[in-house]
Scaffold this active site. Structure first.
Site, PDB file in Angstrom:
ATOM      1  N   GLY A 102       0.807  -1.223   0.000  1.00  0.00           N
ATOM      2  CA  GLY A 102       0.000   0.000   0.000  1.00  0.00           C
ATOM      3  C   GLY A 102       0.835   1.265   0.000  1.00  0.00           C
ATOM      4  CB  VAL A 103       0.156   4.618   1.439  1.00  0.00           C
ATOM      5  CG1 VAL A 103       0.022   4.409   2.917  1.00  0.00           C
ATOM      6  CG2 VAL A 103       0.647   6.006   1.124  1.00  0.00           C
ATOM      7  CG  ASP A 104       4.698   0.951   5.081  1.00  0.00           C
ATOM      8  OD1 ASP A 104       5.644   1.756   5.038  1.00  0.00           O
ATOM      9  OD2 ASP A 104       4.615   0.020   5.916  1.00  0.00           O
TER      10      ASP A 104
END
Ligand code: AR6
Length: 240
Positions: A102-104
């Site tokens: 994801g954004v991580d």
């Protein structure tokens, strides 16, 4: 909205629902001054600016000025948070702080390996709390890593933990005098927190913080897609 600020998004007509009323010039100018993106043209479009009527409606009662000011300091944009030029972007991390999907994953990929190196030294982070690092190759100077709750039906304190993520991140930004901070929709991806409820918590928690503190001056809700942007828009009109 000036088409040169919209980059590729300008090819697409704006969603009529967002622009039923004329946009306040002052608000638009403020957004264009304070939200900067890496690269001359960017693939984002402003997903929300406060229509004039909305701001006027807030101006009632003793705290009218404060409420208007708080609304002015919050912005919703759609796009990739890794390209935002702000003092700090927030990462929706996990308790290890050692990266993920994801954004991580996107933040670590854009920041480069030095970010992971600094994260290793932090020794993890409990759910509902936040930690800060430098931004390395990112356009943002800092990354605030926060660990959202995994949605388990709502009976495990998920809402309070999510609010803690926003408060903890804002507190770090304030303590370091960071003027602008951008949040992704924490917990609403892999961690399955219902997006509408998450947006209400995000907006209410940020609004409360901004009403109490001058810093950060600007909070950006960086939404990945229209569903998320709609949820934040609805949450903002709920408090306006
Ligand atoms: N820019 C902005 N928002 C994004 C981006 C991006 N580049 N990429 C995804 N989103 P998620 P979580 C949105 O799953 O639910 C990781 O593996 C996405 O559409 O990234 O808190 C961590 O290591 C969604 O709206 O985070 C954890 O293990 C929001 O960001 C776990 O996922 C959050 O989705 C955390 O799960």
């Amino acid at each position: 909205v000036c088409s040169s600020d919209l980059g590729e998004g300008a090819a697409k007509p704006p969603d009529k629902r967002q622009f039923q009323k004329p946009v306040a010039d002052a608000v638009e100018a403020d957004i264009n001054q304070n939200v900067r993106w890496r690269g001359r043209r960017h693939p984002y479009r402003l997903a929300q600016v406060k229509p004039e009527g909305k701001v006027d409606k807030v101006g009632q009662g003793e705290n009218a000025m404060a409420e208007t000011e708080v609304l002015r300091r919050m912005t919703i944009v759609e796009g990739d948070i890794t390209r935002l030029e702000v003092a700090a972007i927030v990462n929706a991390a996990n308790e290890t702080l050692l990266g993920g999907g994801g954004v991580d994953g996107a933040i670590h990929a854009a920041a480069g390996p030095a970010l992971l190196e600094e994260c290793r030294g932090l020794g993890g982070c409990p759910t509902g709390e936040a930690r800060i690092t430098r931004g390395y190759a990112l356009a943002a100077r800092h990354v605030i890593h926060t660990v959202g709750p995994i949605w388990q039906g709502g009976g495990e304190g998920e809402e309070a933990l999510l609010a803690g993520c926003y408060r903890g991140s804002l507190t770090l930004a304030r303590d370091r005098d960071l003027k602008a901070i951008a949040f992704p929709a924490i917990s609403t991806g892999v961690y399955r927190f219902p997006p509408a409820r998450a947006a209400e918590i995000a907006v209410a928690t940020v609004a409360q913080f901004l009403a109490d503190d001058r810093i950060p001056e600007k909070v950006i809700f960086c939404c990945f897609g229209e569903v998320s942007a709609d949820a934040h828009r609805a949450a903002l009109s709920g408090i306006g």
